[in-house]
Design an enzyme around this catalytic site. Sequence first.
Site, PDB file in Angstrom:
ATOM      1  N   HIS A 127       0.358  -1.229  -0.211  1.00 39.54           N
ATOM      2  CA  HIS A 127       0.385   0.195   0.108  1.00 39.54           C
ATOM      3  C   HIS A 127       0.788   1.220  -0.098  1.00 39.54           C
ATOM      4  O   HIS A 127       0.591   2.445  -0.415  1.00 39.54           O
ATOM      5  CB  HIS A 127      -0.970  -0.172   1.794  1.00 39.54           C
ATOM      6  CG  HIS A 127      -2.115   0.628   0.718  1.00 39.54           C
ATOM      7  ND1 HIS A 127      -2.352   2.167   0.318  1.00 39.54           N
ATOM      8  CD2 HIS A 127      -3.697  -0.040   1.108  1.00 39.54           C
ATOM      9  CE1 HIS A 127      -4.350   1.910   0.360  1.00 39.54           C
ATOM     10  NE2 HIS A 127      -4.708   1.409   0.901  1.00 39.54           N
ATOM     11  N   ASP A 163     -10.689  -9.767 -17.483  1.00 36.87           N
ATOM     12  CA  ASP A 163     -10.041 -10.438 -18.261  1.00 36.87           C
ATOM     13  C   ASP A 163      -9.148 -10.874 -19.194  1.00 36.87           C
ATOM     14  O   ASP A 163      -9.483 -10.257 -19.780  1.00 36.87           O
ATOM     15  CB  ASP A 163     -11.892 -10.768 -18.678  1.00 36.87           C
ATOM     16  CG  ASP A 163     -12.183 -11.577 -20.432  1.00 36.87           C
ATOM     17  OD1 ASP A 163     -11.298 -12.299 -20.227  1.00 36.87           O
ATOM     18  OD2 ASP A 163     -13.247 -11.304 -20.294  1.00 36.87           O
TER      19      ASP A 163
END
Length: 445
Positions: A164, A383
């Site tokens: 992070h 995808d």
Amino acid sequence: MASEEEVRVVESCFVTPAADTPSRALRLSRLDLMLVHGGYTPVVHFYRPRTGDETTSGDFFDVTRLKTALSKALVPFYPLAGRFKEGVDGRMEIDCNGKGMLFLVAHSGHVQWCYLKSATNFEPSPKQRRLFVPHIDGSAGLLCAIQVTFLKCGSVVLGMATHHGALDGTAMFHFLQTWTAFSRDGDRALVDLPCHDRSRLYARDPPVVHPDALFVFCPKMILSQTSIVNKLEVFTVRKDHLSTLKLTCGGVSTFSALTAHTWQCMCLARRLPPDSTTRLAFMANVRRRMTPPLPDGYFGNAIININVAEEAQSITCGDLAFVARRIKDTISRVDDELVHSAVDYVELALAERDNRHTPAMGNLPVTDIRVVNWLGLPFYDLDFSWGKPFAVMRAESSRGGLVHLMNSTQGDGSVQLLIYTEAAILMEFKRLFYAKFDDMLHSEF
């Protein structure tokens, strides 16, 4: 849950950028530095093969194709191929050295689809993280690592550990969407280039903190070292319940309405003393709240911690619309000056302490909750050309008092809450959480 030995790493390598990239030290902003010791965020994506030629030919999640696409994506996103290092001033920075991103391939001869389709196996857990997410710590300075695990049934788990301190969720999904575009479309992929200039979020000279800033900005989490047993549970909120809730709350956003409802139910379940102070903390994306807005594709952390504090009786006895308005009004106070004051506050704090500390441990106080807003992040758009993931989940939740909001796996407009809190109150929280929805629905008639 399967044991760790049932997932075996068969390949470990570093994927480097496909072309020459800038070799330089990238200074972290003060908002990055605020998170640089927070460790890695573990996320898992679950994919199952479709019936078709690509599955029968053994091409499902072809590793060479994935690595080639990753190599191309690391050209515009070259800092992810670098390493954290300590700069000359003692503060962490990114050494853009092109050493590459850690990429693991693993196989399991035991975990099957019949195991994965159980909803309980999509709940975060230490074992899920050990099975499907790369085992790394901060010693090597890695920004991100990826593990592709092939299961016995043919399904695939894509696990990632992202630091992070380098970037927030918005920036990470910008990179991931670029990786998937190269995997689907090759060199024809359309790429929105990232912006690596973080100077807009450097401190002013001299740093100046507006007097009102700390009423909104929350510089750090207040943690307690307790022996309380925490438990995780996943709650699903249907689309019609969300609509009713937002109407009850006066037409606020999904985040404000659902967070208000969660906060109120938590205070009631915990039976907080009426005069005690309860605090709600969450992060606000500041990209569009600065003047002018940050450049499109800003690649780094552009989030600040903000909080709302109230007497418990105002939350438990007050109208839910009041609680939602408090959250909405707090968000509306995040403007250019508040962002710069937050940055300057961190700058002054770093100047007063040793920056080389370990991640904070412990749970939030039992009066507080912290909500992580993942609503709207494109978890289900990844995808690679073999279909979208059928489930996405944070791999582990380990701090009591944390709530994650994210879109449901069903794709039907519902929302999921991942709540990790005191085990003793979860049954009462669940009763209140759903009973109040029923009361709202009945009040419409």
